[in-house]
Design a protein around this motif. Structure first.
Motif, PDB file in Angstrom:
ATOM      1  N   LEU A 180      -2.720  -1.164  20.654  1.00 12.35           N
ATOM      2  CA  LEU A 180      -3.200  -0.471  19.457  1.00 12.35           C
ATOM      3  C   LEU A 180      -3.012  -1.347  18.225  1.00 12.35           C
ATOM      4  O   LEU A 180      -2.001  -2.035  18.071  1.00 12.35           O
ATOM      5  CB  LEU A 180      -2.431   0.851  19.273  1.00 12.35           C
ATOM      6  N   LYS A 181      -4.013  -1.321  17.326  1.00 13.35           N
ATOM      7  CA  LYS A 181      -3.959  -2.098  16.102  1.00 13.35           C
ATOM      8  C   LYS A 181      -3.724  -1.167  14.895  1.00 13.35           C
ATOM      9  O   LYS A 181      -4.144  -0.011  14.896  1.00 13.35           O
ATOM     10  CB  LYS A 181      -5.258  -2.874  15.903  1.00 13.35           C
ATOM     11  N   GLU A 182      -3.081  -1.712  13.888  1.00 12.28           N
ATOM     12  CA  GLU A 182      -2.769  -0.928  12.685  1.00 12.28           C
ATOM     13  C   GLU A 182      -4.035  -0.744  11.862  1.00 12.28           C
ATOM     14  O   GLU A 182      -4.740  -1.698  11.531  1.00 12.28           O
ATOM     15  CB  GLU A 182      -1.718  -1.663  11.845  1.00 12.28           C
ATOM     16  N   ILE A 183      -4.330   0.525  11.517  1.00  9.26           N
ATOM     17  CA  ILE A 183      -5.532   0.816  10.732  1.00  9.26           C
ATOM     18  C   ILE A 183      -5.185   1.473   9.383  1.00  9.26           C
ATOM     19  O   ILE A 183      -6.071   1.739   8.568  1.00  9.26           O
ATOM     20  CB  ILE A 183      -6.485   1.738  11.518  1.00  9.26           C
ATOM     21  N   GLY A 184      -3.916   1.747   9.125  1.00  4.96           N
ATOM     22  CA  GLY A 184      -3.516   2.361   7.847  1.00  4.96           C
ATOM     23  C   GLY A 184      -2.049   2.770   7.900  1.00  4.96           C
ATOM     24  O   GLY A 184      -1.391   2.715   8.938  1.00  4.96           O
ATOM     25  N   HIS A 185      -1.554   3.201   6.769  1.00  4.21           N
ATOM     26  CA  HIS A 185      -0.154   3.640   6.723  1.00  4.21           C
ATOM     27  C   HIS A 185       0.045   4.528   5.488  1.00  4.21           C
ATOM     28  O   HIS A 185      -0.770   4.534   4.552  1.00  4.21           O
ATOM     29  CB  HIS A 185       0.791   2.438   6.674  1.00  4.21           C
ATOM     30  N   TRP A 186       1.111   5.286   5.453  1.00  2.70           N
ATOM     31  CA  TRP A 186       1.543   6.047   4.279  1.00  2.70           C
ATOM     32  C   TRP A 186       3.023   5.761   4.041  1.00  2.70           C
ATOM     33  O   TRP A 186       3.765   5.406   4.948  1.00  2.70           O
ATOM     34  CB  TRP A 186       1.281   7.553   4.449  1.00  2.70           C
ATOM     35  N   ILE A 187       3.438   5.876   2.783  1.00  2.00           N
ATOM     36  CA  ILE A 187       4.782   5.465   2.368  1.00  2.00           C
ATOM     37  C   ILE A 187       5.581   6.671   1.879  1.00  2.00           C
ATOM     38  O   ILE A 187       5.076   7.504   1.119  1.00  2.00           O
ATOM     39  CB  ILE A 187       4.720   4.398   1.256  1.00  2.00           C
ATOM     40  N   SER A 188       6.794   6.745   2.319  1.00  2.00           N
ATOM     41  CA  SER A 188       7.741   7.762   1.853  1.00  2.00           C
ATOM     42  C   SER A 188       8.982   7.043   1.313  1.00  2.00           C
ATOM     43  O   SER A 188       9.587   6.227   2.017  1.00  2.00           O
ATOM     44  CB  SER A 188       8.138   8.710   2.993  1.00  2.00           C
TER      45      SER A 188
END
Length: 581
Positions: A180-188
């Motif tokens: 699987l490849k990284e397509i996005g992220h969210w930050i906390s």
């Protein structure tokens, strides 16, 4: 009248002739029973009628008339005694009623302070009632409520250490077998506290020499020298002492609580060790406090106040005093450098204020009305004192206390008027002195003069109590209370120095008392530095640590006038601005 009764009263067995007794009774009756208007009282009229009837009796009834006259004299004296006791009782009842009213007012005020709060700024029970004071010329305008502050962006220091923790799904491969490849992220973002930890510093100072040849032996060995002299032969570093000082006087955590934290970390540092090292550090910081005094007393005006401090002495505790002297010109000068200087003394007398202001350059001193300050009041042709400006907040507080204890329309009207005066102060904050003076004369002074006229009108008819005390306080200090109106460089109240004493109040509540006179002096030294740093928006721990470092670097050549909080800000902002450029 008592002397007359004792000298003219006939003896028990003495018989007076009729011609002597009648004038005696008539004379006593006229002297004792006449009213203010010159008329006889009912008892006097009765005795006069009986005397006239006795005078009309034949002359052979002298003994009978004399006996009746003796009875009348006894009745008259008894009546006087009853009237006197009644008058005394009435005065006692009136005194008890006044005392009861005052006790009820005090009890109600204490209940309000306990269950509601003691700040007159939060008192909102201002409503119109029966017309007691005219207010036709005051516009009734609806107040626009201030907007509530919403959620703000979190502030954090620029140099904070950031730790990135990356989280990936548990499933890292597709069912087809591909990765699987990284397509996005969210930050906390989260704030984590790391408990304080202690380091045991072991300083090893070496001596070095060369023994390569015989000639080298002629040279003396060289030794390493200690870098700092303030913490020499001490078991804890100056920064550790500064930390303990800030926790006690800035965070209001006592030494025994700090010792408990050290015990939890495995160290057995005694409270006496912390106290002795704090006294040691205070000796090096005292010259900085002297420079703060010079800065505070070099302005046009200053604020002064005093607060009690229980100090341990032989046989128990005695009440001593911390005197505060503050200079805060931020109300009319944006570039102002506020500062406060504290001094400890065993007395609350005016000679302390006189000594603190010896050599000062200030022209006006703003105070709370304590009578001891009259000693430094300027009297033309007699002394070189200062002008006195009194605190409007104290005058307002007396009316709010009266309103809490015994509600009245008069107190409501005064509080409402003073509220309008303080609204003027909100608008002139930060303006030049000339503009502040002009707005005060145009808007605040008419309201104050109207309040004064109303209080002068009702003052003679007020009963003794908290309201009359408030009225007398306002009227007697009228000239000092309104002095700020005519000088744009003055504040309306003495709150700048009183706000600097809030931390002292919390420390007194937690510490109960100062251990001795030297400890009380340390309170004054550390609070002078900590509160001055706070007024200038500087962290007290970093400021005190910086001052200690500068003293160790300069030693006897240290220029203490360059160790003010604004100098610390300039020294620490310059490198950051250079990096940004």
């Amino acid at each position: 009248m008592a002397d007359k009764d004792q000298t003219d009263k006939p003896l028990k067995d003495e018989i007076l002739p009729p011609e002597d007794t009648a004038p005696l009774i008539a004379q006593e009756t006229v002297q004792t029973e006449e009213t203010v208007e010159g008329e006889l009282s009912p008892m006097g009229e009765i005795i006069t009628e009986i005397t006239d009837l006795l005078a009309a009796l034949p002359g052979d009834c002298a003994e009978i008339k004399h006996g009746i006259e003796e009875c009348l004299i006894g009745v008259h004296l008894e009546f006087e005694d009853v009237v006197s006791r009644e008058s005394i009782a009435r005065r006692q009842i009136a005194t008890l009623k006044r005392s009861l009213r005052q006790e009820k007012e005090q009890a109600k005020l204490l209940r309000h302070k306990i269950f509601v709060g003691g700040s007159d700024n939060n008192y909102q029970d201002i409503e119109d009632g029966t017309l007691d004071l005219p207010d036709d010329d005051i516009d009734e305008e609806e107040e626009t409520p201030k907007a509530r502050k919403g959620k703000q962006k979190r502030k954090m220091p620029k140099d904070i250490k950031t730790i990135e923790i990356k989280h990936y799904p548990e499933q890292t491969h597709c069912p087809c077998g591909g990765e699987l490849k990284e397509i996005g992220h969210w930050i906390s973002t989260l704030l984590r506290v790391i408990p304080e930890h202690y380091v045991w510093e072991k300083h090893i100072y070496f001596r070095c020499a060369c023994n390569r040849s015989a000639a080298c032996k002629e040279h003396k060995p060289v030794s390493a020298h200690a870098e700092g002299f303030i913490g020499r032969r001490r078991t804890i570093t100056p920064r550790t002492v500064v930390e303990a000082v800030c926790q006690k006087f800035y965070e209001h955590s006592t030494h025994y609580r700090q010792r408990r934290r050290l015990d939890n970390a495995g160290f057995n540092v005694a409270r006496q060790t912390l106290s002795r090292n704090a006294t040691h550090i205070a000796g090096f910081l005292e010259p900085v406090c002297d420079e703060i005094w010079r800065h505070v007393t070099s302005g046009h005006a200053a604020h002064m106040d005093e607060t009690p401090l229980r100090t341990q002495a032989k046989g128990g505790c005695e009440t001593t005093w911390l005197w505060g002297l503050c200079r805060d010109e931020r109300g009319w000068n944006k570039e102002a450098e506020p500062a406060v200087y504290f001094e400890h003394d065993a007395s609350r007398g005016g000679h302390v204020a006189e000594r603190m202001l010896e050599g000062a350059l200030i022209d006006t001193l703003q105070i709370d009305g304590w009578k001891a300050y009259n000693r430094i009041r300027r009297v033309p042709g007699q002394n070189d004192g200062v002008e006195i400006a009194r605190c409007m907040a104290h005058a307002r507080r007396k009316f709010t206390d009266s309103q809490k204890a015994a509600p009245s329309t008069l107190a409501k009207r005064v509080i409402k008027g003073l509220k309008a005066v303080y609204e003027v102060e909100e608008r002139v904050y930060g303006c030049p002195p000339e503009e502040r003076q002009a707005l005060r004369l145009a808007e605040a002074l008419p309201v104050l003069e109207k309040i004064r006229a109303d209080l002068l009108r009702v003052q003679p008819d007020l009963a003794k109590g908290s309201l009359k005390t408030a009225v007398n306080y306002f009227l007697s200090g009228w000239e000092d209370l309104t002095r700020y109106v005519y000088d744009g460089r003055l504040a309306i109240d003495n709150n700048p120095v009183e706000r600097c004493m809030r931390g002292i109040a919390l420390s007194k509540k937690n510490s109960l008392f100062a251990g001795n006179l030297m400890a009380a002096k340390n309170w004054a030294i550390f609070y002078s530095l900590i509160e001055t740093a706070r007024l200038n928006g500087v962290d007290p721990f970093r400021y005190l640590s910086w001052v200690i470092d500068q003293i160790e670097k300069g030693r006897e050549l240290t220029d203490y006038s360059q160790l003010m909080p604004w100098h610390y800000k300039a020294a620490n902002e310059a490198p950051s601005q250079g990096k940004a450029a």
